[in-house]
Write a protein that holds these residues in place. Structure first.
Motif, mmCIF file in Angstrom:
data_model
loop_
_atom_site.group_PDB
_atom_site.id
_atom_site.type_symbol
_atom_site.label_atom_id
_atom_site.label_comp_id
_atom_site.label_asym_id
_atom_site.label_seq_id
_atom_site.Cartn_x
_atom_site.Cartn_y
_atom_site.Cartn_z
ATOM 1 N N VAL A 46 9.928 -0.503 51.320
ATOM 2 C CA VAL A 46 10.005 0.145 50.007
ATOM 3 C C VAL A 46 11.326 -0.199 49.310
ATOM 4 O O VAL A 46 11.351 -0.509 48.106
ATOM 5 C CB VAL A 46 9.826 1.675 50.147
ATOM 6 N N LEU A 47 12.424 -0.186 50.074
ATOM 7 C CA LEU A 47 13.709 -0.548 49.473
ATOM 8 C C LEU A 47 13.761 -2.019 49.090
ATOM 9 O O LEU A 47 14.308 -2.384 48.045
ATOM 10 C CB LEU A 47 14.867 -0.208 50.421
ATOM 11 N N GLN A 48 13.193 -2.862 49.921
ATOM 12 C CA GLN A 48 13.230 -4.298 49.629
ATOM 13 C C GLN A 48 12.475 -4.637 48.345
ATOM 14 O O GLN A 48 12.956 -5.431 47.531
ATOM 15 C CB GLN A 48 12.630 -5.087 50.794
ATOM 16 N N VAL A 49 11.295 -4.053 48.174
ATOM 17 C CA VAL A 49 10.501 -4.383 46.989
ATOM 18 C C VAL A 49 11.221 -3.933 45.714
ATOM 19 O O VAL A 49 11.373 -4.719 44.759
ATOM 20 C CB VAL A 49 9.088 -3.758 47.062
ATOM 21 N N SER A 50 11.677 -2.699 45.667
ATOM 22 C CA SER A 50 12.299 -2.190 44.438
ATOM 23 C C SER A 50 13.714 -2.711 44.229
ATOM 24 O O SER A 50 14.051 -3.207 43.155
ATOM 25 C CB SER A 50 12.319 -0.657 44.451
ATOM 26 N N LEU A 51 14.545 -2.598 45.245
ATOM 27 C CA LEU A 51 15.970 -2.892 45.085
ATOM 28 C C LEU A 51 16.268 -4.388 45.231
ATOM 29 O O LEU A 51 16.895 -4.994 44.369
ATOM 30 C CB LEU A 51 16.758 -2.077 46.115
#
Length: 243
Positions: A109-114
């Motif tokens: 989730v962090l990789q996709v958004s951030l």
């Protein structure tokens, strides 16, 4: 040829944004997708049926090498094209209570958004600075503004993009580049299909879910020249859910 890139543009809010930017602002749309080519083609068709132009670009926003390779190929093949608008819309939710959250669900989730924000925006930022014009719009979430139980990863990811939005806005404002974020609340898309809309609507002052077009209308304004004195802002589209 003036272009707008929309990550995660094949469905939902991304699809609505693609259509609006093409029809209302006349941009050639680069529709990014990761896996669902059929949905991306459908979005392309909808843009074209409305009188706009679009093409699809496959890359995984999480993977810096993948992003750079795809965008370099496109840039080399379209030397005269100018990308003026970047909409960082790609996102994924892997909901669950934090005490049971896997490292993979946290990381994805962090990789996709951030990381997605970094990989795509960083590729274009020097080009935008040289051309002295640009509009960067990041799609965040009500979860990143107030936190949502069961979405610690998603809330953290979107809050991170909020911070990045405010900081980058300060760095590039002198070059006529604006950086803003749009924070949707409950919007009627595939992502919210499994939710109990009737019950959740009771928590929303407007007493309904929003529509993807209502988010896209704001993005379209922020992508236009009318919004040139607005930067570093996070604008909520949530029917009044603030706490």
């Amino acid at each position: 040829m003036k272009c707008a890139l929309v990550t995660g543009g094949s469905r939902g809010i991304g699809r609505a944004i693609c259509q609006k930017l093409a029809v209302e602002l006349g941009y050639h749309i680069l529709i990014n997708y990761q896996g669902n080519e059929e949905a991306a083609r459908e979005t392309q068709s909808l843009v074209q049926e409305a009188g706009g132009t679009a093409e699809i670009l496959r890359f995984d926003v999480r993977e810096g090498g993948d992003v750079r390779a795809a965008l370099e190929r496109w840039s080399d093949a379209n030397a005269e094209a100018i990308v003026e608008v970047i909409v960082n819309n790609a996102g994924v939710a892997k909901d669950g209570l934090f005490m049971w959250m896997s490292a993979e669900d946290w990381s994805t989730v962090l990789q996709v958004s951030l990381n997605g924000f970094y990989n795509v925006t960083n590729f274009f930022i020097q080009k935008l600075l040289r051309q002295r014009y640009g509009r960067i719009i990041n799609i965040v979430s009500v979860s990143g503004m107030k936190g949502t139980a069961g979405q610690v990863n998603y809330s953290a990811a979107k809050a991170g993009v909020v911070g990045a939005t405010k900081a980058l806005a300060l760095e590039v404002a002198k070059r006529n580049i604006t950086v803003n974020a749009v924070a949707p609340g409950f919007i009627r898309t595939e992502m919210t299909e499994q939710m109990d809309e009737k019950e959740l609507a009771k928590l929303i002052p407007a007493n309904r879910f929003g529509e993807a077009d209502e988010v896209a209308d704001l993005v379209c304004f922020l992508a236009s020249q009318k919004s040139g004195y607005i930067t570093g802002e996070v604008i909520n589209v949530n029917g009044g859910i603030y706490s």
